[in-house]
Structures are given as structure tokens and as C-alpha cells.
Scaffold this motif. Sequence first.
Motif, PDB file in Angstrom:
ATOM      1  N   HIS A 172      -6.684  -1.549  12.143  1.00 39.35           N
ATOM      2  CA  HIS A 172      -5.945  -1.027  13.329  1.00 39.35           C
ATOM      3  C   HIS A 172      -6.114  -1.877  14.656  1.00 39.35           C
ATOM      4  CE1 HIS A 172      -3.564   1.822  15.926  1.00 39.35           C
ATOM      5  NE2 HIS A 172      -4.836   1.914  16.815  1.00 39.35           N
ATOM      6  N   ASN A 173      -4.921  -2.510  15.235  1.00 36.44           N
ATOM      7  CA  ASN A 173      -4.896  -3.036  16.485  1.00 36.44           C
ATOM      8  C   ASN A 173      -5.853  -4.103  16.827  1.00 36.44           C
ATOM      9  OD1 ASN A 173      -3.295  -3.538  18.737  1.00 36.44           O
ATOM     10  ND2 ASN A 173      -4.386  -1.888  19.915  1.00 36.44           N
ATOM     11  N   ILE A 174      -6.061  -4.928  15.450  1.00 34.69           N
ATOM     12  CA  ILE A 174      -7.032  -5.907  15.796  1.00 34.69           C
ATOM     13  C   ILE A 174      -6.805  -7.004  16.723  1.00 34.69           C
ATOM     14  CG2 ILE A 174      -7.807  -5.563  13.415  1.00 34.69           C
ATOM     15  CD1 ILE A 174      -6.413  -8.076  12.279  1.00 34.69           C
ATOM     16  N   SER A 175      -8.035  -7.818  17.304  1.00 33.77           N
ATOM     17  CA  SER A 175      -7.790  -8.716  17.906  1.00 33.77           C
ATOM     18  C   SER A 175      -7.329 -10.103  17.296  1.00 33.77           C
ATOM     19  CB  SER A 175      -8.984  -9.228  18.787  1.00 33.77           C
ATOM     20  OG  SER A 175     -10.070  -9.413  17.847  1.00 33.77           O
ATOM     21  N   MET A 176      -7.172 -11.019  18.319  1.00 31.55           N
ATOM     22  CA  MET A 176      -6.607 -12.261  17.702  1.00 31.55           C
ATOM     23  C   MET A 176      -7.700 -13.018  16.928  1.00 31.55           C
ATOM     24  SD  MET A 176      -4.499 -14.696  16.858  1.00 31.55           S
ATOM     25  CE  MET A 176      -3.098 -14.865  18.301  1.00 31.55           C
ATOM     26  N   GLU A 177      -9.048 -12.952  17.338  1.00 30.46           N
ATOM     27  CA  GLU A 177     -10.106 -13.558  16.750  1.00 30.46           C
ATOM     28  C   GLU A 177     -10.424 -12.686  15.496  1.00 30.46           C
ATOM     29  OE1 GLU A 177      -9.958 -12.403  20.033  1.00 30.46           O
ATOM     30  OE2 GLU A 177     -10.020 -14.569  20.849  1.00 30.46           O
ATOM     31  N   GLU A 178     -10.259 -11.428  15.221  1.00 30.36           N
ATOM     32  CA  GLU A 178     -10.548 -10.815  14.130  1.00 30.36           C
ATOM     33  C   GLU A 178      -9.523 -11.257  13.006  1.00 30.36           C
ATOM     34  OE1 GLU A 178     -12.195  -6.413  15.298  1.00 30.36           O
ATOM     35  OE2 GLU A 178     -10.283  -6.906  16.184  1.00 30.36           O
ATOM     36  N   PHE A 179      -8.232 -11.451  13.405  1.00 26.12           N
ATOM     37  CA  PHE A 179      -7.257 -11.812  12.672  1.00 26.12           C
ATOM     38  C   PHE A 179      -7.496 -13.272  12.378  1.00 26.12           C
ATOM     39  CE2 PHE A 179      -3.511 -14.274  11.602  1.00 26.12           C
ATOM     40  CZ  PHE A 179      -2.809 -13.475  10.411  1.00 26.12           C
ATOM     41  N   LYS A 180      -7.920 -14.180  13.018  1.00 26.81           N
ATOM     42  CA  LYS A 180      -8.196 -15.645  12.683  1.00 26.81           C
ATOM     43  C   LYS A 180      -9.299 -15.687  11.472  1.00 26.81           C
ATOM     44  CE  LYS A 180      -5.364 -17.959  15.102  1.00 26.81           C
ATOM     45  NZ  LYS A 180      -4.538 -18.958  14.206  1.00 26.81           N
ATOM     46  N   ASP A 181     -10.473 -14.629  11.626  1.00 30.43           N
ATOM     47  CA  ASP A 181     -11.419 -14.635  10.595  1.00 30.43           C
ATOM     48  C   ASP A 181     -10.710 -14.040   9.204  1.00 30.43           C
ATOM     49  OD1 ASP A 181     -14.164 -14.497   9.829  1.00 30.43           O
ATOM     50  OD2 ASP A 181     -13.916 -12.260   9.583  1.00 30.43           O
ATOM     51  N   ILE A 182      -9.883 -13.277   9.170  1.00 33.82           N
ATOM     52  CA  ILE A 182      -9.250 -12.699   8.204  1.00 33.82           C
ATOM     53  C   ILE A 182      -8.517 -13.897   7.465  1.00 33.82           C
ATOM     54  CG2 ILE A 182      -7.449 -11.174   7.239  1.00 33.82           C
ATOM     55  CD1 ILE A 182      -8.296  -9.099   9.520  1.00 33.82           C
ATOM     56  N   GLU A 183      -7.722 -14.532   8.434  1.00 34.15           N
ATOM     57  CA  GLU A 183      -6.814 -15.826   7.915  1.00 34.15           C
ATOM     58  C   GLU A 183      -7.749 -16.710   7.033  1.00 34.15           C
ATOM     59  OE1 GLU A 183      -3.365 -18.702   9.338  1.00 34.15           O
ATOM     60  OE2 GLU A 183      -5.033 -18.198  10.814  1.00 34.15           O
ATOM     61  N   ARG A 184      -8.941 -17.147   7.702  1.00 32.61           N
ATOM     62  CA  ARG A 184      -9.719 -18.048   7.111  1.00 32.61           C
ATOM     63  C   ARG A 184     -10.356 -17.553   5.899  1.00 32.61           C
ATOM     64  NH1 ARG A 184     -14.939 -18.057   7.004  1.00 32.61           N
ATOM     65  NH2 ARG A 184     -15.228 -16.430   8.467  1.00 32.61           N
TER      66      ARG A 184
END
Length: 441
Positions: A172-184
Motif C-alpha cells: 500500500h502506497n509504497i515509497s520510491m525507495e521501496e519500489f526500487k528495491d522491488i524492481e531490483r
Amino acid sequence: KMHPTNEYPKYPKERSINGVSIIKKPMLIDPEPIVINRETGFGYFAVMQDYVFKIMLQDHFTPQDVCVLATTSRAMNVMASRESLWKYYVKKYTKGNTEHFYTWKQTLMAWNKRKNGIFVSLDDFDAPNEEFAPHFFGYKRGLKNAYSRWFRQNLNPEFMRERCSNNIPRLHNISMEEFKDIERRKQPCLISGKMDSWGAVNNWNRDILLKKFGDVVFRAGSGWKMTLKNFFTYLERQNDPVPLYLFDQNYPKKTDMRDDYDILDYWKEDLFALIGERDRPPYRWVLIGSERCGVPFHIDPRATSAWNGLISGEKYWMLFPPEYQPPGVGDPHSDYYECSSFMKWYLQYIDKVESEYTPLECIQQPGDIMYLPPGWWHATFNLSDTYAVTQNFSTTQSFHDVAKEMLRDKDDFYYDFKKALKLHKRDDLLEILQKEKRRRS
């Protein structure tokens, strides 16, 4: 009428989950069935396999010829009544853009009468009796094909909800840093809390879209183009095992629907945009579909990532990782319009998936955005009428995957993209391309 045999296909293994049946209603069997003899009914044509005979009818017989052929025997009547045959004729003669009636045969008849100045309304046709299973030939394969179609037409979407493991992370409503970790980590996930301000939430419904774009022509599958008005009429009346799916990439040129949603900060970087809007491959689509429609297993092209925002309805997803190609799935680079539907795949192959590759599944709810990393196999199945928008993109983080795909194909886009990278001074990406090229050599 049903052939007196107990050899009904036993798929899938689960007949119900938590009291929810896999089909909406039971199949009714005629107590005095008529066995249709294919050999005598087809005459000299009996040497052909069913699908070869159907192709011959499509390519060499007119609809009038087929109607005459249907009068010669019960077997010919069964073949000539196949909805897939009449669906082909509707696309061939009307280009798909005509009002749909209860069946494809009725649709072509109505179109032909109107073309000749005859008034036709829905009251002129009877709705088909869906309680009985369809006709089939008196042999095992004919039974299996007829039952498969009937089964998929009457599948209960609630069954898929009950069997879904919901093992895809929901964030829910994650930050850019959290998404970058998911993408990595190349982790698929559902993201919520990001669509509340979208105009599409209020504007994308049947009444508003019909009022604004009822006469606009949209793409609704391979070779199908129809006005939005005709498409919605089709959705109301159809009972196809695989309904048509409005999947249009040119909506920004003919509507203002692009103004109704935002590109989230997570995926504003889109390397393919460097080549320019005119020359880049198709990358965004608006999706409208009924319950039971969806897309079969495929991998998104050119190693792109993707996001899919669901405006309304519910959508079932099944995913497999890049290293595992699901059984029964063909070339990963082929057009998925040519593949079997997801439900047909599910009925035939779900029990053949290797145990160490448990599929990822979820039910996407309104306001959820599915994030798909590059290379993941995925398929969808609508549990209700859905409205959605999706877009493919490429980022610096995933460019190693893109480089591999580009060097495998080396088409015009590869050379144009290399020029764009030089023009925009992306030496870091050019170096990745060069390293991958040396590795391959």
C-alpha cells in the motif's frame, strides 16, 4: 443431444472448493439421445479431420453454401452450426463492426438483411437454450470438444476466486525507495492507494463512455474493429467460451481517455521514449472486457516491465517466473492472440505444472496496480466486467534484460534505439549493449 456414454472429461480435479461449484449450473442430458454418425453423415468428407473440414468451409464455402450443406444430414448440421465458423464469417464479411445478436450466425443473418434494406430487431431471433450441452459427433473426441466449449461457457468465476492462493505481495502506497528495491529483486506485486485521484475512477463506465465515444472504433482482438456501441452490445448478448476483449493502443489519438490517469513516479523513466512517440513499439492499451475473458500466457515483448491499473471489476492473475515456461505454452515471442485461452490452458494443463514451480496468483481489485518485472509469464481471467489501463516501459535497472532481447532480434528498432542512445548521450546503456554483444560473440 448427448451421446450415451460416461466418458465425460474429468477436468480439473477439483469439482468444487468451499462449496462453490466450478460451473454455474448442471448439464442437462436428453433421456433419449440421438447419436450422430459422422462417417455416414459426412460422406466423402469423413476422411478429413474436423478442424481441416472447418478450414475448408471457411476458405471455400460461402455462408449460403454452408446453410445448404446443413440440410443434408445431422452430422453436417452440427458442423455447419459451429459458432466458431460463423464468427469467422462475421469477421470476414462485416470486418467485425456490426450489431451482435444472440449468436454469430444470427449476427451475420441480421447484417445481411440490413444490407439489403430489411429492418431487423432482436425480437426477430430466439435466444439459444443454454441449459442443454451442445450437439457433438458420436465419438470420444467430438464429445470432448463439445463438452470443453460448454464447460468454458458456463464456468463459475467464483470458483477461480475460491481456488486462488493470493500469494502475490500486496503493498500500500509504497515509497520510491521501496519500489526500487522491488524492481531490483524482480518481484511482481500489487500496489494500492495510488489511483484515488484518477479521473478514470469516475469516468470509465458504460454510460459515460458510450455518450462520449459510442461511435469511435476500437480494436477488440486480432482483426476485430468495432464501435464502442457495438462492442457493449456484444458484451450484453454474447456467450462465447472466449469473449472478445477490447484491447486498443490508439485510444490517445481518438479519445481523451489518456487525461484520466497519471503515470506514477515509479515508472516515469521509460527508456523507449528516447526514440520518440512515432517510432517506438506499441506500449499502452486501454482494456474493457466481460467476465470470462482475458489474455493467455505470454511474456511482454522486448523484455519490458509493465503496470496494469484496474479501474473497476475483478481480475484473476496467474504468473510463472522467467526460468519456467508453463506446460502447453508455445513460442514466448509469438502473438498471444494465436495461443489458447487461459481457461482452456487451465483445464488441460494446471495439473501438469511441476511441483517446484507453484504459480503466483492474486485477485486484482479496483484501485490495485499490478507491477510485472521483465520476463515473467502471466495470464489473466476476468471474474467480472473490467475496465483497466496498462503500459509497458523500460528502465535503467532492467536494461540488461532489454539488451539481451535487442541483440537476439537485431531488428530496425535495435539500430534506431542505438542512435537514440547516442543522441541522448546514454553512454552507460551503450556500454551495457557492447558488453552483452561481446558476451554473445
